[in-house]
Design a protein around this motif. Structure first.
Motif, PDB file in Angstrom:
ATOM      1  N   ASN A 140      -2.038   4.347  10.615  1.00  0.00           N
ATOM      2  CA  ASN A 140      -3.441   4.924  11.411  1.00  0.00           C
ATOM      3  C   ASN A 140      -4.508   4.157  11.527  1.00  0.00           C
ATOM      4  O   ASN A 140      -4.954   3.675  12.623  1.00  0.00           O
ATOM      5  CB  ASN A 140      -3.645   6.335  11.058  1.00  0.00           C
ATOM      6  CG  ASN A 140      -2.590   7.225  11.432  1.00  0.00           C
ATOM      7  OD1 ASN A 140      -2.112   7.232  12.163  1.00  0.00           O
ATOM      8  ND2 ASN A 140      -2.570   8.577  10.660  1.00  0.00           N
ATOM      9  N   GLU A 141      -4.797   3.549  10.383  1.00  0.00           N
ATOM     10  CA  GLU A 141      -6.018   2.737  10.312  1.00  0.00           C
ATOM     11  C   GLU A 141      -5.753   1.465  11.171  1.00  0.00           C
ATOM     12  O   GLU A 141      -6.751   1.028  12.042  1.00  0.00           O
ATOM     13  CB  GLU A 141      -6.605   2.330   8.816  1.00  0.00           C
ATOM     14  CG  GLU A 141      -7.112   3.209   8.091  1.00  0.00           C
ATOM     15  CD  GLU A 141      -7.319   2.881   6.764  1.00  0.00           C
ATOM     16  OE1 GLU A 141      -7.032   1.655   6.025  1.00  0.00           O
ATOM     17  OE2 GLU A 141      -7.974   3.817   6.148  1.00  0.00           O
ATOM     18  N   ARG A 142      -4.580   0.830  11.062  1.00  0.00           N
ATOM     19  CA  ARG A 142      -4.307  -0.419  11.557  1.00  0.00           C
ATOM     20  C   ARG A 142      -4.408  -0.325  13.397  1.00  0.00           C
ATOM     21  O   ARG A 142      -4.852  -0.914  14.008  1.00  0.00           O
ATOM     22  CB  ARG A 142      -3.102  -0.891  11.514  1.00  0.00           C
ATOM     23  CG  ARG A 142      -2.725  -1.568   9.946  1.00  0.00           C
ATOM     24  CD  ARG A 142      -3.647  -2.903  10.296  1.00  0.00           C
ATOM     25  NE  ARG A 142      -3.791  -3.603   8.976  1.00  0.00           N
ATOM     26  CZ  ARG A 142      -4.799  -3.371   7.989  1.00  0.00           C
ATOM     27  NH1 ARG A 142      -5.483  -2.342   8.136  1.00  0.00           N
ATOM     28  NH2 ARG A 142      -4.755  -3.857   6.986  1.00  0.00           N
TER      29      ARG A 142
ATOM     30  N   VAL B  19       0.836  -1.118  -0.136  1.00  0.00           N
ATOM     31  CA  VAL B  19      -0.030  -0.060   0.025  1.00  0.00           C
ATOM     32  C   VAL B  19       0.914   1.134   0.047  1.00  0.00           C
ATOM     33  O   VAL B  19       1.865   1.404   0.748  1.00  0.00           O
ATOM     34  CB  VAL B  19      -0.949  -0.070   1.329  1.00  0.00           C
ATOM     35  CG1 VAL B  19      -1.811   1.253   1.249  1.00  0.00           C
ATOM     36  CG2 VAL B  19      -1.737  -1.375   1.368  1.00  0.00           C
ATOM     37  N   HIS B  20       0.518   2.152  -0.816  1.00  0.00           N
ATOM     38  CA  HIS B  20       1.574   3.494  -0.975  1.00  0.00           C
ATOM     39  C   HIS B  20       1.160   4.518   0.066  1.00  0.00           C
ATOM     40  O   HIS B  20       2.177   5.111   0.434  1.00  0.00           O
ATOM     41  CB  HIS B  20       1.311   3.859  -2.369  1.00  0.00           C
ATOM     42  CG  HIS B  20       1.735   3.031  -3.454  1.00  0.00           C
ATOM     43  ND1 HIS B  20       2.972   2.832  -4.091  1.00  0.00           N
ATOM     44  CD2 HIS B  20       1.285   1.585  -3.895  1.00  0.00           C
ATOM     45  CE1 HIS B  20       3.200   2.138  -4.777  1.00  0.00           C
ATOM     46  NE2 HIS B  20       2.203   1.181  -4.696  1.00  0.00           N
ATOM     47  N   ASP B  21      -0.141   4.745   0.413  1.00  0.00           N
ATOM     48  CA  ASP B  21      -0.241   5.758   1.478  1.00  0.00           C
ATOM     49  C   ASP B  21      -0.038   4.993   2.912  1.00  0.00           C
ATOM     50  O   ASP B  21      -0.976   4.692   3.724  1.00  0.00           O
ATOM     51  CB  ASP B  21      -1.622   6.119   1.169  1.00  0.00           C
ATOM     52  CG  ASP B  21      -1.867   7.350   2.179  1.00  0.00           C
ATOM     53  OD1 ASP B  21      -1.166   7.802   3.001  1.00  0.00           O
ATOM     54  OD2 ASP B  21      -2.995   8.138   2.096  1.00  0.00           O
ATOM     55  N   VAL B  22       1.165   5.166   3.399  1.00  0.00           N
ATOM     56  CA  VAL B  22       1.534   4.451   4.424  1.00  0.00           C
ATOM     57  C   VAL B  22       1.206   4.826   5.673  1.00  0.00           C
ATOM     58  O   VAL B  22       0.646   4.099   6.617  1.00  0.00           O
ATOM     59  CB  VAL B  22       3.291   4.300   4.227  1.00  0.00           C
ATOM     60  CG1 VAL B  22       3.585   3.500   5.242  1.00  0.00           C
ATOM     61  CG2 VAL B  22       3.540   3.641   3.167  1.00  0.00           C
ATOM     62  N   ALA B  23       1.201   6.283   5.754  1.00  0.00           N
ATOM     63  CA  ALA B  23       0.756   6.947   7.234  1.00  0.00           C
ATOM     64  C   ALA B  23      -0.707   6.359   7.479  1.00  0.00           C
ATOM     65  O   ALA B  23      -0.938   5.919   8.594  1.00  0.00           O
ATOM     66  CB  ALA B  23       0.983   8.329   7.097  1.00  0.00           C
TER      67      ALA B  23
END
Lengths: 208, 294
Positions: free
Chosen positions: B288-290, B280-284
């Motif tokens: 946060n979701e995790r 996944v490219h939008d790492v931040a």
């Protein structure tokens, strides 16, 4: 130069087939001389030379040759030309092998004159030209699998339609029909030209 | 510096597949590895470059010229190797040289037979009697024998054993001794590219993901492995892509933007490819979701 190169490659590729064909030809010549039916040889010559042309297309297709040859400094037009020239060479060679046997056979000397032979030769050549003119563009456009089916269809539709033609032609004078026969070679030549331009166009559009 | 290949905004649509504005340049004197998974668009791009396929849009220059300016001139200065030898199978290496001699004005018979000798390719054997390795070596000898300036190679080493691959790579390195020479090398065997490439262009789903020098990739990029909580401490702007595993996260990041206190590993091209494609490219946002889920 590149045209010669392409022809050389085709003949190198077909060499085994052509040798086999010559052996079969020799058998046919013997049989036809014994049975006194040498004129049949001319038809064999045509069938075999057109088969060789088809084989050349199949070999190219199997090895994906067109993809490779178009990365070389070879014009697409030249690739198309090479197939027409190959067809013509095969036809002329086929006829050149057989014509002397027809000429010197008993059957011929009994019934025909030299002029008749010439006329027959031109007619057969015309039929051959018509045949390759139909064959090459379809093989280029659709490949040997589909192309072959389309060619069969084109050759056989007139046969299925012959019933219709017979009934509609009943009132036409056969002699009058025969008088048109001298135009057949001109028609064949024109068809060959048209066929060549169509093939070049289709080949230039092709993606590999 | 001149460029051997320039591709700008190349577009091509094929059934369900599209090349989307593919752009890259291969500087003269370098080797570019062109990587991507099967079906990513490598072969389609190469076919467009060679004009085997018509491009829908974009600009392609080979050796400084567009194909329609001087097609025959360009084609006589490039050598092409595909993943198979596309000559009729009943020909031999010797017969092929007779043909090529007439096609290329600068075909060098003695160099060709020297190469065959060196690579131990039998010149009188029919192609269908040669092994796959032999065929590929022959294919390369054919591509080199007219002394091209640019080699375009589409998966030349796929399906070959390591010994043959090594021999082939040696030939390419020898070819590169002349600084006017360049190679575009498409492959999914990334270890081959690590050995010889100067630049790596990575194509995925018809788009170029990056085009970087190999050293930048191997030394400026880094991989960090750890749990979701631990990843919170990484600076968000450094992270390029993340992949989730059963053991935790694998994050590709820029080495220069991360403190040396973190334990980072040097990635291989294969790892970079996998994290980019599978990750996944939008790492931040991912992190946060995790965290909020947990």
């Amino acid at each position: 130069m590149t045209l010669r190169a392409l022809l050389m490659k085709d003949f190198l590729m077909l060499s085994k087939q052509i040798k086999m064909m010559l052996v079969i030809f020799a058998c046919f010549i013997v049989v036809s001389l014994i049975t006194d039916m040498t004129i049949v040889l001319v038809i064999f010559a045509l069938i075999f030379s057109s088969l060789q042309l088809l084989t050349a297309f199949s070999f190219d297709e199997m090895s994906n040759w067109d993809k490779y040859v178009n990365t070389l400094p070879v014009d697409r037009k030249t690739v198309v030309q090479s197939k027409y020239v190959l067809g013509l060479i095969l036809i002329v060679c086929g006829m050149a092998i057989f014509t002397p046997f027809v000429y010197f056979s008993d059957e011929f000397s009994k019934y025909f004159t030299l002029y008749d032979l010439f006329k027959a030769f031109v007619m057969v050549l015309s039929v051959a030209l018509i045949y390759i003119s139909v064959m090459i563009p379809f093989l280029i456009k659709f490949g040997t699998q589909k192309g072959r089916l389309i060619i069969f269809a084109i050759v056989f539709i007139p046969i299925f339609g012959s019933n219709f033609i017979q009934s509609s032609l009943l009132d036409i004078d056969v002699n009058q029909l025969m008088s048109y026969i001298n135009y057949v070679p001109i028609g064949a030549f024109l068809l060959l030209l048209i066929s060549y331009f169509v093939s070049v166009k289709w080949y230039e559009q092709k993606e590999f | 510096m001149t460029n051997a290949i320039e591709v700008q905004k190349l577009r091509k649509t094929l059934h369900k597949f599209q090349l989307k504005d593919v752009s890259f340049t291969l500087p003269t004197g370098t080797i570019m590895g062109f990587v991507g998974e099967n079906g990513a668009g490598k072969t389609t791009t190469i076919k467009c470059i060679l004009d085997l396929m018509k491009k829908d849009n974009g600009k392609i220059k080979l050796l400084g010229k567009e194909m329609n300016e001087d097609e025959m001139g360009i084609k006589s200065e490039i050598g092409v190797v595909f993943d198979d030898l596309h000559f009729p199978q009943n020909l031999t290496a010797k017969k092929i040289s007779k043909f090529m001699n007439k096609v290329f004005s600068n075909w060098d018979d003695s160099y060709y037979f020297d190469l065959l000798n060196k690579l131990k390719v039998q010149e009188d054997k029919k192609l269908n009697e040669l092994s796959r390795g032999m065929k590929m070596k022959l294919s390369i000898a054919i591509a080199l024998a007219h002394h091209p300036k640019l080699l375009i190679l589409d998966e030349p080493t796929s399906g070959l054993d390591p010994i043959v691959r090594d021999e082939i790579l040696d030939i390419f390195l020898e070819f590169m001794q002349d600084e006017e020479h360049s190679i575009l090398f498409s492959s999914h065997i990334t270890s081959d590219l690590e050995k010889i490439a100067d630049y790596i262009t990575f194509i995925h789903d018809g788009k170029i993901l990056f085009c970087e020098s190999k050293d930048t990739l191997l030394y400026d990029y880094a991989i960090w492995r750890g749990s979701v909580e631990e990843s919170k401490d990484l600076p968000p702007e450094s992270m390029l892509s993340v992949r989730e595993h059963s053991f935790g996260l694998e994050i590709l990041l820029k080495r220069s933007e991360v403190s040396s206190a973190f334990s980072l590993e040097q990635p291989t091209i294969e790892e970079i490819m996998l994290i980019y494609v599978k990750g996944v490219h939008d790492v931040a946002r991912f992190v946060n979701e995790r965290l909020s889920n947990a």
